[in-house]
Design a protein around this motif. Structure first.
Motif, PDB file in Angstrom:
ATOM      1  N   LYS A   7       0.868  -1.051   0.028  1.00  0.00           N
ATOM      2  CA  LYS A   7       0.164  -0.150  -0.152  1.00  0.00           C
ATOM      3  C   LYS A   7       0.864   1.108   0.156  1.00  0.00           C
ATOM      4  CE  LYS A   7      -2.267   3.363   2.361  1.00  0.00           C
ATOM      5  NZ  LYS A   7      -1.776   4.331   3.236  1.00  0.00           N
ATOM      6  N   GLY A 151      -8.271   8.081   6.198  1.00  0.00           N
ATOM      7  CA  GLY A 151      -7.113   7.053   6.519  1.00  0.00           C
ATOM      8  C   GLY A 151      -7.387   5.382   6.134  1.00  0.00           C
ATOM      9  N   ASP A 154      -5.155   1.871   4.419  1.00  0.00           N
ATOM     10  CA  ASP A 154      -4.699   0.973   4.929  1.00  0.00           C
ATOM     11  C   ASP A 154      -5.290  -0.186   5.229  1.00  0.00           C
ATOM     12  OD1 ASP A 154      -2.480   2.795   5.566  1.00  0.00           O
ATOM     13  OD2 ASP A 154      -3.091   3.288   7.552  1.00  0.00           O
TER      14      ASP A 154
HETATM   15 MG    MG Z   1      -2.768   7.036   6.337  1.00  0.00          MG
END
Ligand code: MG
Ligand code: ASP
Length: 391
Positions: A7, A151, A154
């Motif tokens: 990632k 976020g 992830d």
């Molecule tokens: Mg992040």
């Protein structure tokens, strides 16, 4: 030959130079014979910019259309990355979550992944392609675009790793691992070579911003190691996985959260569930609750983020309300917290520094103290020095 699931966060694909740098590195590993699935975030800062644009039209953007907007950032990154690889002579193909079938449930803007269709990924890997998947986004069974919460890339990467049976997922970012404290604040902070899932979840929940905590929970569920590392130096980072330490009684990290407010409600016959229920329905996450009952009067207090103060105040219906702003939470994390006397040592260190403690919460691996915000840096340095550097 191994299957690598990697990632790349926003800073790793922020501009054309960064995209090319990542592409060169991927090409080198393809030459070594690996198969690579990449999960990519929006270029750094783009999601924030899109939110600002939405806010200039609607002061509180949310729901379906916000997801349609925010998912475009990741779509830009996957296409550019595929072009960069093709340019280097590497076969590459990009997929949005809808094209691939990353099926989500739950609400818009904070959807959860239910399943991922992997047939296409597997076929393309077998045909020799690097497969590039847009992070952060999903699709409902009915076909609406969703996002997983800020976020969330992830979590996309770990979910894809789990669906493909990977043992490890590399998460490339702009820091080279998990440190025992924020190195910008605590000079003696050290990088961990490994850290347990539990400790990482606590660190993330206590203010360490390196990983989306749902990604760590998912990795723990499927027994996948996360290797958090930097795409700016490509060195070994920190592995997050099962607890490996023989010596259990260690303290691994100091973390902090700022911009907190303590809300106190006092009155006769206050109900804990009604009061706390009203505040949480206002949208605030509630931390460190205290409840006192004396001579017919009840005092309830809790800690919330300052940004939720106004909505919490309007949600409370009974009692006299007061609040104190400019607080912070400093947390001591590690399996060593369980050992006798650690809490007393923490209080002793803070008291020697002249730092007043407004509230405390303890779990198996976390002792958190609410303190004035102006003391938070000093608290982190003092706790780190005595609990970690002297061990
Ligand atoms: Mg992040
Ligand atoms: N682009 C999204 C965000 O900024 C998702 C991510 O980067 O993980 O929150």
């Amino acid at each position: 030959m191994a299957l690598l699931v990697e990632k790349y966060g926003g800073t790793s694909v922020k501009n054309v130079t960064r995209v090319m740098e990542v592409a060169y590195n991927v090409r080198d590993r393809i030459k070594e014979g690996h198969q690579i699935v990449m999960v990519v975030s929006a270029p750094g800062g783009m999601t924030d910019e899109l939110i600002e644009r939405a806010k200039s039209i609607n002061s509180n953007p949310r729901g379906r259309e916000l997801d349609v907007l925010l998912s475009t950032g990741e779509q830009i990154s996957i296409a550019l990355m595929a072009m960069a690889l093709e340019n280097l002579g590497v076969k590459a193909i990009s997929y949005t979550a809808s094209q691939l079938g990353i099926i989500t449930v739950g609400e818009h803007n904070s959807a959860r992944i239910k399943e991922i269709h992997t047939e296409m990924v597997k076929r393309k890997l077998d045909e020799g392609y690097v497969v590039i998947v847009a992070g952060f986004q999903g699709v409902t069974p009915g076909g609406a675009v969703t996002t997983l919460g800020r976020g969330g890339s992830d979590t996309s990467a770990v979910a894809l790793g789990a669906a493909l049976g990977a043992r490890e997922v590399d998460i490339y970012t702009d820091v080279d691992g998990v440190y025992s404290a924020d190195p910008r604040i605590v000079e003696g902070a050290v990088k961990h070579s490994d850290i347990s899932y539990e400790e990482m979840i606590e660190m993330a929940g206590s203010g360490a911003k390196v990983l989306h905590s749902r990604s760590v929970e998912l990795a723990a569920k499927y027994g996948i190691d996360i290797h958090l590392r930097s795409s700016f130096n490509w060195r070994e980072g920190t592995r997050i996985g099962e607890e490996k330490h023989m010596e259990k009684h260690v303290i691994r990290g100091i973390a902090a959260t700022e911009n907190l407010t303590k809300v106190s409600i006092e009155g006769r016959c206050l109900s804990l569930s009604d009061t706390i229920g009203a505040i949480s329905r206002s949208g605030a996450n509630i931390d460190v609750i205290t409840h006192n009952y004396q001579r017919g009067r009840t005092e309830i207090s809790c800690i919330i983020k300052e940004e939720y103060l106004d909505s919490a105040l309007s949600a409370i219906e009974t009692g006299e309300v007061s609040w104190r702003k400019e607080l912070a939470k400093v947390s001591v994390i590690g399996l060593g917290v369980k050992s006798k006397g650690t809490a007393a040592t923490v209080f002793d260190i803070l008291s020697r520094e002249g730092i007043e403690v407004e509230g405390v919460s303890c779990s198996e691996i976390n002792i958190s103290c609410i303190i004035p915000e102006e003391d938070v840096k000093r608290a982190q340095c003092a706790l780190h020095k005595e609990l970690i550097e002297t061990e």
